[in-house]
Motif scaffolding. Sequence first.
Motif, mmCIF file in Angstrom:
data_model
loop_
_atom_site.group_PDB
_atom_site.id
_atom_site.type_symbol
_atom_site.label_atom_id
_atom_site.label_comp_id
_atom_site.label_asym_id
_atom_site.label_seq_id
_atom_site.Cartn_x
_atom_site.Cartn_y
_atom_site.Cartn_z
ATOM 1 N N TYR A 1 0.834 -1.201 0.000
ATOM 2 C CA TYR A 1 0.000 0.000 0.000
ATOM 3 C C TYR A 1 0.870 1.254 0.000
ATOM 4 C CZ TYR A 1 -4.231 -2.701 0.711
ATOM 5 O OH TYR A 1 -5.271 -3.577 0.542
ATOM 6 N N VAL A 2 0.455 2.242 -0.820
ATOM 7 C CA VAL A 2 1.209 3.494 -0.956
ATOM 8 C C VAL A 2 0.264 4.677 -0.767
ATOM 9 C CG1 VAL A 2 2.867 2.444 -2.541
ATOM 10 C CG2 VAL A 2 0.838 3.601 -3.454
ATOM 11 N N ASP A 3 0.839 5.813 -0.444
ATOM 12 C CA ASP A 3 0.080 7.062 -0.326
ATOM 13 C C ASP A 3 -0.439 7.451 -1.708
ATOM 14 O OD1 ASP A 3 -0.599 9.886 -0.234
ATOM 15 O OD2 ASP A 3 0.445 9.942 1.695
ATOM 16 N N PRO A 4 -1.759 7.706 -1.846
ATOM 17 C CA PRO A 4 -2.299 8.000 -3.177
ATOM 18 C C PRO A 4 -1.813 9.321 -3.755
ATOM 19 C CG PRO A 4 -3.963 8.359 -1.502
ATOM 20 C CD PRO A 4 -2.805 7.728 -0.808
ATOM 21 N N VAL A 5 -1.308 10.236 -2.912
ATOM 22 C CA VAL A 5 -0.853 11.546 -3.391
ATOM 23 C C VAL A 5 0.647 11.552 -3.639
ATOM 24 C CG1 VAL A 5 -0.715 13.999 -2.855
ATOM 25 C CG2 VAL A 5 -2.764 12.695 -2.228
ATOM 26 N N SER A 6 1.425 11.192 -2.626
ATOM 27 C CA SER A 6 2.878 11.262 -2.747
ATOM 28 C C SER A 6 3.492 10.003 -3.348
ATOM 29 C CB SER A 6 3.495 11.527 -1.369
ATOM 30 O OG SER A 6 3.251 10.421 -0.501
ATOM 31 N N GLY A 7 2.752 8.900 -3.279
ATOM 32 C CA GLY A 7 3.307 7.637 -3.765
ATOM 33 C C GLY A 7 4.244 6.973 -2.793
ATOM 34 N N ALA A 8 4.399 7.530 -1.604
ATOM 35 C CA ALA A 8 5.289 6.934 -0.601
ATOM 36 C C ALA A 8 4.706 5.614 -0.103
ATOM 37 C CB ALA A 8 5.483 7.903 0.564
ATOM 38 N N VAL A 9 5.578 4.646 0.069
ATOM 39 C CA VAL A 9 5.160 3.333 0.547
ATOM 40 C C VAL A 9 4.901 3.397 2.047
ATOM 41 C CG1 VAL A 9 5.767 0.898 0.754
ATOM 42 C CG2 VAL A 9 6.503 2.210 -1.245
ATOM 43 N N LEU A 10 3.741 2.892 2.469
ATOM 44 C CA LEU A 10 3.425 2.864 3.896
ATOM 45 C C LEU A 10 4.325 1.846 4.596
ATOM 46 C CD1 LEU A 10 0.908 4.371 2.819
ATOM 47 C CD2 LEU A 10 -0.453 3.080 4.462
ATOM 48 N N PRO A 11 4.766 2.152 5.803
ATOM 49 C CA PRO A 11 5.605 1.180 6.524
ATOM 50 C C PRO A 11 4.841 -0.121 6.775
ATOM 51 C CG PRO A 11 4.870 2.942 7.983
ATOM 52 C CD PRO A 11 4.496 3.364 6.610
ATOM 53 N N THR A 12 5.565 -1.224 6.625
ATOM 54 C CA THR A 12 4.948 -2.521 6.915
ATOM 55 C C THR A 12 4.779 -2.665 8.422
ATOM 56 O OG1 THR A 12 7.076 -3.662 7.088
ATOM 57 C CG2 THR A 12 6.053 -3.501 4.881
#
Length: 555
Positions: free
Chosen positions: A315-326
């Motif tokens: 899963y990633v942030d829909p705006v920045s594209g940053a990957v959410l921490p596992t």
Amino acid sequence: MAAEVEQRGPRVLREARLLARQVAEQVATEHGVCIRPVPYWRTDVRTGRREVVAVPCGATLESACPPCARRTRQIRMAQCREGWHLEAEPVASAVKANEEQRWLIEFRADLQAQRDEAEHAGEAAAVADLDAAITDVDAEIITAGMSGSVAGRTGGPRTRSTRRRQDAPDLPRRVMRDTTLGRTFASPDGKVFRPSMFLTLTLPSYGRVRNGVPVDPDSYDYRRAARDALHFSKLIDRFVQNLRRVAGFDVQYFATVEPQKRLAPHLHMAIRGTLPRAELRQVVAATYHQVWWPAADEVRFDGEHLPVWSEDTGYVDPVSGAVLPTWDEALDRLDADADAEPLHVVRFGAQLDVQGVLAGTPDADQRVRYLAKYLTKSLGDPVGDGADDVARRDHVGRLVAALRWEPCAPTCANWLRYGVQPKGAKQGLLPGRCRSKAHRAAHLGYAGRRVLVSRKWSGKTMGEHKADRRAWALAALGMQAEQQSDRHRYVWRRASASDPDVPSRGLLLLRMVAERRRWRAELERVRARADGVALDVPAVTLPGQACSLGEVTLF
């Protein structure tokens, strides 16, 4: 009459059939027969006989099946009564493994060796096939009468410092004695008493309530109430651990979790043996459970702004594209922070009710009935009717709304709401849509077992208590219990709903009711004969021991 019904159309016929089905279920309920029997095909490998056997559904709630729920409640009451005031250790003698059990363990060892070799050689397909075979063998091991797993736990859970909190009192610790029996007391006339205890533990207050409804719902701490309910089972486990350390012996218990009027879970516990009340209050005050999870107080994703699934990274942030921490990464950050605080700390409330109980007294029987009072009810069923219906519905709605967004486990989809990928994340997870029963209104946050029984309470499993019930009835009828040594005599297969040879549920109910009436008539005849009373009841022909329709409905 038939012509009149025919003229009134198919709808009337459907209503008539529905009414007959309802009447059949009411009659079955009155006779203690399961109203939702599950049909199975049972084949006798000796004789080749094949027949349909109606197996009770085994529901524990009256809303699903009243007869099955009442039967389970009666067995639980017998289990509680039998183990509460034991005078001898309920430890079963060691049982030697049979040939089948030995062969299964040896076969499991061979499969494990083959899997290890395939993994070392990098043969992924062979490893997958062997893992599937090992899973099947592990299931066979359990079926063969062995509990637990041969492999055991693979990899322990994360742990943090075990240092006690500064706001919790220390507990005395006694040398453990190898016994499950409490102290005995002798009276001046030489009579020996072995008292036990009955405890009631509650959660703390979340705000003033009247008749189970908050006086001021806006100030009522629904978040804390939700989190306490979600982790209540862990608090109970910690209480039992502390209780045994202080008592100095292997304390055994029979406990049930029930809802209060304010909808918070609380615990009723029967304890074998006694402790001073001052020590019990000390144990309650010193018991807590810390939830070391990532922070879940700041909402990062909500509404249309939700994390997006990526096949490569999760899963990633829909705006920045940053990957959410596992999940593991979030816990690593928590472990690295020396000033981190637990997400939640759950404790018992100040209210503690402790009562001494003696074996064979009316008070003991009353407590047993009280422990099983609500076992056939859902935690979400209304408790009491002293509050206004609108206020109670609002109270339930607010609590369910708070539970909807609280993470219930490391795998809960609600972690996405707080910027963390759940453990074992997969595509399709949505915050507020976790399938765990803890979020449902029928459970009110508590997803643990309603009945908590220690291993050495009565020395018997629920299956053995059921077998005792069945053996008593067969002995009263002068029949011998069916031999259980040959476990492979029958082949069972669940019948398909579309199988034309399987009777309808209504017909199964009629057969089971008739069977129950025959069994009950013969039981009354046996009892009357034992009392020397002649009954003007025609003799009945009891079914053979191979007929399970009578067995499953009566026993």
